[in-house]
Design a protein around this motif. Structure first.
Motif, PDB file in Angstrom:
ATOM      1  N   PRO A 108       0.874  -1.316  -0.173  1.00  0.00           N
ATOM      2  CA  PRO A 108       0.012  -0.004   0.016  1.00  0.00           C
ATOM      3  C   PRO A 108       1.001   1.524   0.138  1.00  0.00           C
ATOM      4  N   GLN A 111       1.872   1.761  -3.529  1.00  0.00           N
ATOM      5  CA  GLN A 111       0.468   2.140  -4.431  1.00  0.00           C
ATOM      6  C   GLN A 111       0.392   3.528  -4.019  1.00  0.00           C
ATOM      7  N   ALA A 327      -2.058   6.498   3.485  1.00  0.00           N
ATOM      8  CA  ALA A 327      -2.672   5.127   3.294  1.00  0.00           C
ATOM      9  C   ALA A 327      -3.632   4.363   4.210  1.00  0.00           C
ATOM     10  N   TYR A 331      -7.388   3.481   3.107  1.00  0.00           N
ATOM     11  CA  TYR A 331      -7.724   1.913   2.809  1.00  0.00           C
ATOM     12  C   TYR A 331      -8.080   1.455   4.244  1.00  0.00           C
ATOM     13  N   TYR A 350      -4.186  -6.546   1.836  1.00  0.00           N
ATOM     14  CA  TYR A 350      -4.076  -5.036   1.769  1.00  0.00           C
ATOM     15  C   TYR A 350      -3.484  -4.528   0.474  1.00  0.00           C
ATOM     16  N   LYS A 367      -9.068  -0.631  -5.934  1.00  0.00           N
ATOM     17  CA  LYS A 367      -8.715  -1.423  -4.793  1.00  0.00           C
ATOM     18  C   LYS A 367      -8.374  -2.685  -5.424  1.00  0.00           C
TER      19      LYS A 367
END
Ligand code: PHE
Length: 368
Positions: A108, A111, A327, A331, A350, A367
């Motif tokens: 994550p 990302q 993050a 998320y 995740y 996602k």
């Protein structure tokens, strides 16, 4: 001669019956080897009278040729049968589906950094980097924190021993924030500047929301006539794109950083949904609140001077924000420490597919 003919007949049958190359070789030796019956028959020619020999020689040669041909034919039959058997046993069906291999995911943090780079690239920002092992001039002094500045103590810095000082006698350390990249960018490229600088930073601190290593992203704009309004618009545009909501509301609070003047702490309004904080809406509305998100401000003219630029000509704004925190908010993870445990179950849950490249057209929040 009739003797030889029946021997030939027996040999041809044995050759035809040979099931392996070894068995065939036995037949070859029995007929054509040094002591084979054809070799022995050829030797008898020497004792014959010329007339007899004229009769017998072509007949024996013909038998020899016939047996040799049969051996050669059988040999190539056996060889191609062996090759076919090997090809059949080594056959690979390339149309079968691939085996189920373990598949990695994009962390994550990576990302979110990619999402931020995509959002800021659209606003004309380049990505800059700097070293994680810094010197105290870039990390503190040039950011208007000289040796006696109390803010240095607040940074819980990991220092290297003095024996590792650089050639100018600067103490080396693990950078405590990404702000030294501001200095490096100004020194290296002059003005104007529009950069973001994502990367690892280090502080001697550890609990559920602090780890000794975490990630920040720095933003820096240097140009003529830059003011607080540019900062506010940029942060609003970035946060709306990042959280993919139009109703992100910012509250700017006066704050203090040695390297910005004025300094602004930015809060974002949130709403409590099912016991969880969800960003969006006016923090002053009932059931809402404000969450502290990032530090920012107008670049202190002393910092512009330290970096070798003329503060009467160049102004700018800067901000710094925790990437891990962004993050978590986007998320929904609640323990920062799990980010760095390397637990594959957490990563599977995740993490993101490498195919989920953030793009402004497809969305920066796909996602996994
Ligand atoms: N460097 C500050 C920190 O680590 C954040 C910040 C960056 C504040 C840029 C103002 C401007 O907390």
């Amino acid at each position: 001669m009739t003797d030889l003919n029946s021997q030939k007949q027996a040999a041809l049958e044995a050759i035809a019956a040979a099931g392996t190359l070894d068995a065939l070789e036995e037949q070859r030796l029995a007929a054509l080897g040094k002591k084979g019956w054809i070799s022995l028959a050829l030797k008898t020619l020497g004792q014959m009278s010329p007339e007899e020999r004229q009769q017998a020689a072509p007949a024996i040669q013909a038998i020899r040729a016939e047996v040799a041909d049969a051996l050669a034919t059988k040999k190539s039959d056996l060889e191609s049968a062996e090759l076919n058997a090997r090809l059949a046993s080594e056959r690979l069906d390339l149309t079968l589906p691939g085996p189920d291999m373990p598949r990695g995911t994009v962390h994550p943090v990576s990302q979110v950094m990619d999402e931020l780079a995509e959002i800021f690239a659209d606003l004309g920002f380049a990505v800059a980097t700097g070293p994680e092992i810094e010197d105290d001039w870039h990390n503190f002094t040039a950011l208007n924190m000289d040796e006696s500045h109390p803010a240095r103590a607040m940074h819980d810095t990991f220092y290297f021993p003095e024996s590792d000082n650089d050639a100018d006698g600067n103490r080396m350390l693990l950078r405590t924030h990404t702000s030294p990249v501001q200095i490096r960018s100004m020194v290296a490229q002059g003005a104007p500047i529009r950069i973001i600088a994502p990367g690892r930073v280090y502080r001697s601190d550890s609990d559920a929301t602090h780890t000794p290593m975490f990630h920040q992203i720095e933003g820096l704009v240097i140009d003529r006539g830059i003011h607080l309004g540019h900062l506010k618009w940029t942060l609003e545009t970035f946060l709306k794109a990042f959280f993919e909501r139009e109703d992100i509301v910012l509250r700017l609070r006066p704050s203090y950083f040695p390297f910005t003047e004025p300094s602004v702490e930015v809060d974002v309004g949130f709403e409590v949904v099912d016991g969880k904080r969800v960003l969006g809406g006016d923090g002053d509305a009932p059931g809402h609140g404000w969450m502290e998100l990032l530090g920012s401000g107008v670049v202190n003219r002393r910092v512009i001077e330290f970096a070798g630029l003329d503060p009467d000509e160049w102004q700018g704004f800067a901000f710094g924000v925790g990437v891990d925190r962004l993050a978590m908010l986007k998320y929904g993870m609640d323990d920062l420490r799990a980010f760095f445990d390397g637990d594959v179950r957490w990563l599977q849950h995740y993490g993101f597919s490498p195919f989920d490249q953030p793009t402004l057209s497809a969305g920066v929040g796909a996602k996994a």
